[in-house]
Scaffold this motif. Structure first.
Motif, mmCIF file in Angstrom:
data_model
loop_
_atom_site.group_PDB
_atom_site.id
_atom_site.type_symbol
_atom_site.label_atom_id
_atom_site.label_comp_id
_atom_site.label_asym_id
_atom_site.label_seq_id
_atom_site.Cartn_x
_atom_site.Cartn_y
_atom_site.Cartn_z
ATOM 1 N N UNK A 95 0.893 -1.211 -0.053
ATOM 2 C CA UNK A 95 0.111 0.065 -0.039
ATOM 3 C C UNK A 95 0.866 1.143 -0.068
ATOM 4 N N UNK A 96 0.573 2.153 -0.726
ATOM 5 C CA UNK A 96 1.490 3.431 -1.004
ATOM 6 C C UNK A 96 1.969 3.987 0.560
ATOM 7 N N UNK A 97 3.263 4.014 0.828
ATOM 8 C CA UNK A 97 3.614 4.387 1.994
ATOM 9 C C UNK A 97 3.246 6.136 2.312
ATOM 10 N N UNK A 98 2.984 6.653 1.220
ATOM 11 C CA UNK A 98 2.334 8.084 1.498
ATOM 12 C C UNK A 98 0.996 8.123 1.743
ATOM 13 N N UNK A 99 0.217 7.042 1.557
ATOM 14 C CA UNK A 99 -1.116 7.208 1.687
ATOM 15 C C UNK A 99 -1.583 7.571 3.085
ATOM 16 N N UNK A 100 -2.541 8.219 3.384
ATOM 17 C CA UNK A 100 -2.686 8.671 4.719
ATOM 18 C C UNK A 100 -3.946 7.602 5.189
ATOM 19 N N UNK A 101 -3.711 7.644 6.761
ATOM 20 C CA UNK A 101 -4.885 6.651 7.152
ATOM 21 C C UNK A 101 -6.200 7.520 7.201
ATOM 22 N N UNK A 102 -7.287 6.771 6.878
ATOM 23 C CA UNK A 102 -8.771 7.683 6.882
ATOM 24 C C UNK A 102 -8.978 8.096 8.083
ATOM 25 N N UNK A 103 -9.861 9.020 8.372
ATOM 26 C CA UNK A 103 -10.189 9.472 9.464
ATOM 27 C C UNK A 103 -11.096 8.640 10.232
ATOM 28 N N UNK A 104 -11.124 8.957 11.484
ATOM 29 C CA UNK A 104 -12.248 7.966 12.406
ATOM 30 C C UNK A 104 -13.538 8.797 12.306
ATOM 31 N N UNK A 105 -14.360 7.983 12.840
ATOM 32 C CA UNK A 105 -15.783 8.554 12.756
ATOM 33 C C UNK A 105 -16.439 7.566 13.724
ATOM 34 N N UNK A 106 -17.633 7.924 14.649
ATOM 35 C CA UNK A 106 -18.534 7.291 15.309
ATOM 36 C C UNK A 106 -17.664 6.694 16.592
ATOM 37 N N UNK A 165 -9.144 -2.902 0.938
ATOM 38 C CA UNK A 165 -8.805 -1.333 0.615
ATOM 39 C C UNK A 165 -9.931 -0.616 0.669
ATOM 40 N N UNK A 166 -11.164 -1.076 0.353
ATOM 41 C CA UNK A 166 -12.379 -0.278 0.275
ATOM 42 C C UNK A 166 -12.901 0.198 1.587
ATOM 43 N N UNK A 167 -12.292 -0.598 2.552
ATOM 44 C CA UNK A 167 -12.758 0.274 4.040
ATOM 45 C C UNK A 167 -12.421 1.530 4.249
ATOM 46 N N UNK A 168 -11.257 2.168 3.292
ATOM 47 C CA UNK A 168 -10.722 3.265 3.555
ATOM 48 C C UNK A 168 -12.002 4.305 3.236
ATOM 49 N N UNK A 169 -12.966 3.883 2.083
ATOM 50 C CA UNK A 169 -13.965 4.657 1.724
ATOM 51 C C UNK A 169 -15.077 4.695 2.399
ATOM 52 N N UNK A 173 -12.260 3.465 13.140
ATOM 53 C CA UNK A 173 -11.148 3.937 14.046
ATOM 54 C C UNK A 173 -9.626 3.411 13.376
ATOM 55 N N UNK A 174 -8.680 4.121 13.614
ATOM 56 C CA UNK A 174 -7.231 3.577 13.667
ATOM 57 C C UNK A 174 -6.563 3.591 14.556
ATOM 58 N N UNK A 175 -6.063 2.489 14.902
ATOM 59 C CA UNK A 175 -5.423 2.165 16.304
ATOM 60 C C UNK A 175 -3.819 1.591 15.999
ATOM 61 N N UNK A 176 -3.087 1.671 17.039
ATOM 62 C CA UNK A 176 -1.641 1.442 16.417
ATOM 63 C C UNK A 176 -1.605 -0.260 16.617
ATOM 64 N N UNK A 177 -0.832 -0.863 15.913
ATOM 65 C CA UNK A 177 -0.855 -2.237 15.589
ATOM 66 C C UNK A 177 -0.899 -3.031 17.114
#
Length: 226
Positions: free
Chosen positions: A34-45, A146-150, A175-179
């Motif tokens: 996955x492109x290293x420069x791609x940003x993580x998607x924003x959290x919601x809910x 990959x579609x979960x980003x959208x 949400x995005x969390x540390x591994x």
């Protein structure tokens, strides 16, 4: 994935669950294009809680709010396909567990999704049903998740099942969390039902094992379906 407090030592089941979670994360991180420069998607809910507001303590499993323990339910059919129409996610689902080498069995085909079969199945009345997928593969193609980003709040999720009607969910949170900080309740077996989808998220650091974070999407059952 909670530890037993009996005798002050974690139970064998808790240790095994912890090992499985670690193996799952390691397997997901192994796919690294996955492109290293791609940003993580924003959290919601907000992450769905095991207990609904107003429900007492203990297991969180109640019968109609009357306080009686729910009786054991019949086996739930296995999932066969996952669809999120708005983001064009349509992928076959296969049960996964732990291989002979002690690592998680993640589908070799990045276009498929794995259902963690040692936990609840989609459509179960209690607990978190976990589906795992890759964000990319070694060829550079995008994976099924990959579609979960959208995804957005309110997106419709359908899980087809073997020999049974499909079950429907509605996305409520992401949400995005540390591994190394995957929430304990992700693999819970009790409490209100939820569908939990897991994949990798940037940043990507080859020297430190690949992806450094995980993306989690939560969806709750649609009343009257499943």
């Amino acid at each position: 994935m909670r530890r037993s407090t009996r005798g002050g030592r974690p139970s064998a089941a808790a240790l095994a669950a912890a090992a499985v979670v670690a193996a799952v994360l390691a397997a997901l991180l192994a796919w690294s294009l996955w492109p290293a420069t791609a940003p993580a998607p924003p959290d919601f809910g907000d992450r769905p809680r095991a207990l609904e507001p107003g429900v007492g303590p203990s297991s969180g499993v109640r019968d109609g709010g009357r306080g009686e323990a729910r009786q054991p339910s019949a086996p739930v059919p296995e999932p066969t396909r996952l669809r999120i129409p708005r983001v064009s996610l349509d992928a076959r689902v296969h049960p996964v567990g732990v291989g002979d080498d002690g690592t998680a069995e993640i589908p070799g085909d990045a276009g498929r999704v794995g259902w963690y079969r040692h936990g609840p199945a989609p459509g179960a009345p209690d607990g978190s049903a976990v589906l795992l997928g890759h964000v990319d593969d070694r060829t550079g193609d995008l994976g099924a998740f990959a579609q979960l980003y959208e995804v957005r709040k309110g997106d419709d999720v359908t899980v087809a099942r073997e020999g049974a009607p499909s079950v429907r969910y509605e996305v409520t949170a992401r949400e995005v969390v540390d591994k190394d900080r995957l929430p304990d309740e992700v693999f819970r077996r009790l409490g209100r039902p939820v569908l939990t989808l897991i994949t990798c998220a940037p940043p990507y650091d080859r020297e430190h094992g690949g992806y450094q974070r995980n993306l989690l999407v939560y969806a709750v059952p649609v009343p009257g379906h499943g």
